[in-house]
Design a protein around this motif. Structure first.
Motif, mmCIF file in Angstrom:
data_model
loop_
_atom_site.group_PDB
_atom_site.id
_atom_site.type_symbol
_atom_site.label_atom_id
_atom_site.label_comp_id
_atom_site.label_asym_id
_atom_site.label_seq_id
_atom_site.Cartn_x
_atom_site.Cartn_y
_atom_site.Cartn_z
ATOM 1 N N UNK A 1 -6.679 9.041 -7.837
ATOM 2 C CA UNK A 1 -5.135 8.980 -7.190
ATOM 3 C C UNK A 1 -4.583 8.904 -8.641
ATOM 4 N N UNK A 2 -4.906 9.058 -10.052
ATOM 5 C CA UNK A 2 -3.718 9.507 -11.171
ATOM 6 C C UNK A 2 -3.699 10.988 -11.450
ATOM 7 N N UNK A 3 -4.345 11.073 -10.806
ATOM 8 C CA UNK A 3 -3.595 13.599 -11.290
ATOM 9 C C UNK A 3 -2.416 13.094 -9.471
ATOM 10 N N UNK A 4 -2.868 11.843 -9.072
ATOM 11 C CA UNK A 4 -1.152 12.119 -7.517
ATOM 12 C C UNK A 4 -0.017 11.728 -8.096
ATOM 13 N N UNK A 5 -0.805 10.451 -8.923
ATOM 14 C CA UNK A 5 0.574 9.321 -8.522
ATOM 15 C C UNK A 5 1.519 10.580 -9.773
ATOM 16 N N UNK A 6 1.066 11.492 -11.323
ATOM 17 C CA UNK A 6 1.587 12.014 -11.955
ATOM 18 C C UNK A 6 2.198 13.524 -11.198
ATOM 19 N N UNK A 7 1.410 13.878 -10.128
ATOM 20 C CA UNK A 7 2.058 14.346 -9.881
ATOM 21 C C UNK A 7 3.849 14.158 -8.621
ATOM 22 N N UNK A 8 3.621 12.538 -8.646
ATOM 23 C CA UNK A 8 4.605 12.328 -7.095
ATOM 24 C C UNK A 8 5.890 11.354 -8.704
ATOM 25 N N UNK A 9 5.259 11.202 -10.172
ATOM 26 C CA UNK A 9 6.598 11.344 -11.006
ATOM 27 C C UNK A 9 6.777 12.998 -11.034
ATOM 28 N N UNK A 10 5.908 13.681 -11.019
ATOM 29 C CA UNK A 10 6.671 14.923 -11.609
ATOM 30 C C UNK A 10 8.096 15.392 -10.706
ATOM 31 N N UNK A 11 7.213 15.276 -9.143
ATOM 32 C CA UNK A 11 8.359 15.400 -7.896
ATOM 33 C C UNK A 11 9.235 14.394 -7.722
ATOM 34 N N UNK B 1 -4.021 3.213 -14.685
ATOM 35 C CA UNK B 1 -5.300 4.027 -16.628
ATOM 36 C C UNK B 1 -5.850 2.721 -16.726
ATOM 37 N N UNK B 2 -5.402 1.407 -16.228
ATOM 38 C CA UNK B 2 -6.342 0.563 -16.872
ATOM 39 C C UNK B 2 -7.512 0.324 -16.049
ATOM 40 N N UNK B 3 -8.151 0.691 -14.842
ATOM 41 C CA UNK B 3 -8.567 0.016 -14.483
ATOM 42 C C UNK B 3 -9.527 1.287 -14.492
ATOM 43 N N UNK B 4 -9.392 2.660 -15.488
ATOM 44 C CA UNK B 4 -10.040 4.048 -15.246
ATOM 45 C C UNK B 4 -11.064 3.206 -17.210
ATOM 46 N N UNK B 5 -10.118 3.082 -17.697
ATOM 47 C CA UNK B 5 -11.042 2.002 -18.556
ATOM 48 C C UNK B 5 -12.078 1.448 -18.486
ATOM 49 N N UNK B 6 -11.224 0.291 -17.452
ATOM 50 C CA UNK B 6 -12.065 -0.860 -17.303
ATOM 51 C C UNK B 6 -14.128 0.005 -16.529
ATOM 52 N N UNK B 7 -13.978 1.070 -15.930
ATOM 53 C CA UNK B 7 -15.120 1.525 -15.445
ATOM 54 C C UNK B 7 -15.875 2.432 -16.349
#
Length: 67
Positions: free
Chosen positions: A24-34, A47-53
């Protein structure tokens, strides 16, 4: 997502959750770039959820090694 929700999960489930969040983070970064992303706060949440996991997984591994 809260750490309380993650604690009952196994390490395998946490790994799956982490992979999903990374994707999901990758897809969000891609959406920001476009220029297609509307909810920019979602990047921070993911990003915070990843840190929690990662934190809960590390705690579980430490508990296994001590026990």
């Amino acid at each position: 997502m809260k750490a309380e929700d993650l604690r009952p999960k196994t390490l395998d489930e946490l790994g799956d959750q982490l992979a999903s969040l990374k994707k999901e983070q990758f897809n969000l970064r891609f959406q920001v770039a476009t220029g297609q992303l509307e909810k920019t706060a979602r990047i921070r949440e993911v990003r915070r959820d990843i840190a929690r996991v990662k934190t809960v997984a590390a705690q579980k591994r430490a508990a296994e090694n001590q026990g």
